[in-house]
Design an enzyme around this catalytic site. Sequence first.
Site, short mmCIF file in Angstrom:
data_model
loop_
_atom_site.label_atom_id
_atom_site.label_comp_id
_atom_site.label_asym_id
_atom_site.label_seq_id
_atom_site.Cartn_x
_atom_site.Cartn_y
_atom_site.Cartn_z
CD GLN A 32 -46.33 68.61 -27.38
OE1 GLN A 32 -45.23 68.29 -27.84
NE2 GLN A 32 -47.44 68.51 -28.06
CG ASP A 43 -49.15 66.83 -31.13
OD1 ASP A 43 -48.34 67.18 -30.26
OD2 ASP A 43 -49.51 65.65 -31.27
CB SER A 100 -47.60 64.87 -26.89
OG SER A 100 -47.03 65.11 -28.15
#
Length: 305
Positions: free
Chosen positions: A297, A223, A247
């Site tokens: 993502q 991430d 995110s």
Amino acid sequence: MMDGDEHPHGEAKKRRRPTPQELAEGLVTLLDVEEIDVDLYRGPRNPGGRGRVFGGQVIAQALMSAVGSVEPERVVHSLHAYFMRPGDEDFPIIYRVERDYDGGSFSNRRVIAMQRGKPILNMTASFQRKEKGLEHQAEMPDVPAPDDLPSEAEIFQRYKDEIPEPLYKFLTRSRPIEIRPVEIWNPVNPDKRAPVRNLWIRASGSIGENQLMHRAVLAFASDMGLLSTCMQPHGVSWMTRKMQSASLDHALWFHDDVRMDDWLLYATDAPWSGGARGFNRGQIFTRDGKLVASAAQEGLIRVRD
């Protein structure tokens, strides 16, 4: 969830910096969830953490919660997560595991991360009994080796005069994940460039031999920096004034065993952005070119009025 890193830590007084090995061991402790009932777990709080919880931490703790309900010979090969609310460092995170499926080769688990009675993340994870099959893979990009590159902290030092002091201390603090970008960029005044990014990443010290923990640490690190890729064509970053980024979801596929205490290349690209969202992809290679994981993502990239 903030892209690229954990949120700042508050400290009442100056103290010595932890060693790289202490940082790595602290990360393992952070991700090692506590079982409080059948299929119910509590994730440790990040010591000294303030503000929003780093999204990679919630994903990794959710994964470690799911692991406890699966036969040991079945290894996680994919996870898909949706962020719904920002986590709060002031409260513990509770993880509830649902055993949705157990077949002959695959098991599926659903994990709900909760704070103060409300879900902050939903995640599904699939586990497979290892078996052989047809093989091929993409080629690793031809980039400089990590030993020839400056660390992310060293890059920030070049732009110290442009970064507010509290933010500079946060960006250059000791961290359990080392990052060495291949492409140098100024996070305060980024130039417009193609949506392609390469980062070398690894844990700062040894994290033992538990392969599930190595996969959890990779989930944590995956991430970091991914969302920034879709911002590059627009000359903005998460530090840009009036820029709101977070995110929205995160997917990760494990193609093989990983070692997070050795360098991995995180090669990312972003084929699309629009509607205040950006889509990002990542491929994760070992130093010798083996593709061990892939990520995707979508994130919020909103320019506020």
